[in-house]
Design an enzyme around this catalytic site. Sequence first.
Site, PDB file in Angstrom:
ATOM      1  N   HIS A 171      41.526  38.525  42.101  1.00 37.49           N
ATOM      2  CA  HIS A 171      40.481  39.434  42.395  1.00 37.49           C
ATOM      3  C   HIS A 171      40.432  40.563  41.109  1.00 37.49           C
ATOM      4  O   HIS A 171      41.533  41.083  40.780  1.00 37.49           O
ATOM      5  CB  HIS A 171      40.778  40.650  43.613  1.00 37.49           C
TER       6      HIS A 171
ATOM      7  N   ASP B 176      40.778  41.490  50.083  1.00 37.56           N
ATOM      8  CA  ASP B 176      41.586  41.978  49.090  1.00 37.56           C
ATOM      9  C   ASP B 176      42.708  42.779  49.233  1.00 37.56           C
ATOM     10  O   ASP B 176      43.000  43.620  48.484  1.00 37.56           O
ATOM     11  CB  ASP B 176      40.266  42.875  48.166  1.00 37.56           C
TER      12      ASP B 176
ATOM     13  N   ASN C 109      44.453  34.446  46.033  1.00 38.08           N
ATOM     14  CA  ASN C 109      43.111  34.744  45.514  1.00 38.08           C
ATOM     15  C   ASN C 109      43.361  35.658  44.321  1.00 38.08           C
ATOM     16  O   ASN C 109      44.240  36.050  44.086  1.00 38.08           O
ATOM     17  CB  ASN C 109      42.213  35.825  46.519  1.00 38.08           C
TER      18      ASN C 109
ATOM     19  N   SER D 225      44.212  41.148  39.650  1.00 37.09           N
ATOM     20  CA  SER D 225      45.349  40.957  40.527  1.00 37.09           C
ATOM     21  C   SER D 225      45.353  39.631  41.145  1.00 37.09           C
ATOM     22  O   SER D 225      44.311  39.186  41.725  1.00 37.09           O
ATOM     23  CB  SER D 225      45.325  42.201  41.733  1.00 37.09           C
TER      24      SER D 225
HETATM   25  C1  GAR Z   1      36.654  35.757  38.584  1.00 40.50           C
HETATM   26  O1  GAR Z   1      36.610  36.859  37.509  1.00 40.50           O
HETATM   27  C2  GAR Z   1      37.355  36.348  39.738  1.00 40.50           C
HETATM   28  O2  GAR Z   1      38.197  37.309  39.611  1.00 40.50           O
HETATM   29  C3  GAR Z   1      36.207  36.797  40.741  1.00 40.50           C
HETATM   30  O3  GAR Z   1      34.964  36.152  40.705  1.00 40.50           O
HETATM   31  C4  GAR Z   1      35.190  35.842  38.940  1.00 40.50           C
HETATM   32  C5  GAR Z   1      35.035  34.074  38.910  1.00 40.50           C
HETATM   33  O4  GAR Z   1      35.121  33.347  37.996  1.00 40.50           O
HETATM   34  N1  GAR Z   1      36.357  36.980  42.146  1.00 40.50           N
HETATM   35  C6  GAR Z   1      36.173  37.880  42.786  1.00 40.50           C
HETATM   36  O5  GAR Z   1      35.212  38.575  42.516  1.00 40.50           O
HETATM   37  C7  GAR Z   1      36.301  37.534  44.412  1.00 40.50           C
HETATM   38  N2  GAR Z   1      36.434  38.777  45.073  1.00 40.50           N
HETATM   39  P1  GAR Z   1      34.977  31.856  37.699  1.00 40.50           P
HETATM   40  O6  GAR Z   1      34.098  31.315  38.769  1.00 40.50           O
HETATM   41  O7  GAR Z   1      34.453  31.731  36.257  1.00 40.50           O
HETATM   42  O8  GAR Z   1      36.586  31.298  37.906  1.00 40.50           O
END
Ligand code: GAR
Length: 211
Positions: free
Chosen positions: A110, A146, A108, A137
């Site tokens: 985060h 997480d 994942n 991360s």
């Molecule tokens: C990313 O920034 C990722 O780190 C976050 O969602 C975004 C997705 O963007 N993930 C979380 O918050 C998970 N807890 P994307 O759809 O443009 O890849």
Amino acid sequence: MKNIVVLISGNGSNLQAIIDACESGIIENARIAAVISNKADAYGLERAHQAGIDTLHLAAGDYTDREAFDRAMADNIDQFSPDLIILAGFMRILSADFVRHYQGRMINIHPSLLPKYTGLNTHQRAIDAGDTEHGTSVHFVTEELDGGPVILQAKVPIFEDDTAEDVMARVQQQEHRIYPVVANWCLQQRVTMQGNNAVFEGDILPANGYA
Ligand code: GAR
């Protein structure tokens, strides 16, 4: 050729980085076999279509509970014999059985410097706390939200007057750089999960742990 399955809920900019890395060879000898979304309108599904990748939308409302939804997801995922499951902005909590089934082969990303700011709204929370740095991360997924072993992090500065959107843009630039690298390490077994640790082959990890 190794198989990757990517789970998304939204924009899919990290999915796009993985697609591009498979094409450019940053991710070696692997293909995205399928993209699965829990949201019908996730733009990432469009990105997958444009790249000729199989997609699937599963709606949580069609299942009695989280376990049933996750079982349906696993049944679909396993048809692609995945070597690696990549969570790329997949905004659902996963059931314990699902996580255990893919332990050591699910990662994942985060948007915080874990263990700081698990959960949501990480950029605003970092600004509100007066932090001058923030980041992202990549970690193995375990049953603790997480909380799995961190593989690689990247830092960004927070400047005075930054909005959460400013910080998010800076963080996502780093995500697109480090997520494909870590995905490749996992696929090539250059990093593995052993117990609750990420174990690296040789000296691939930068000395300070940051990309
Ligand atoms: C990313 O920034 C990722 O780190 C976050 O969602 C975004 C997705 O963007 N993930 C979380 O918050 C998970 N807890 P994307 O759809 O443009 O890849």
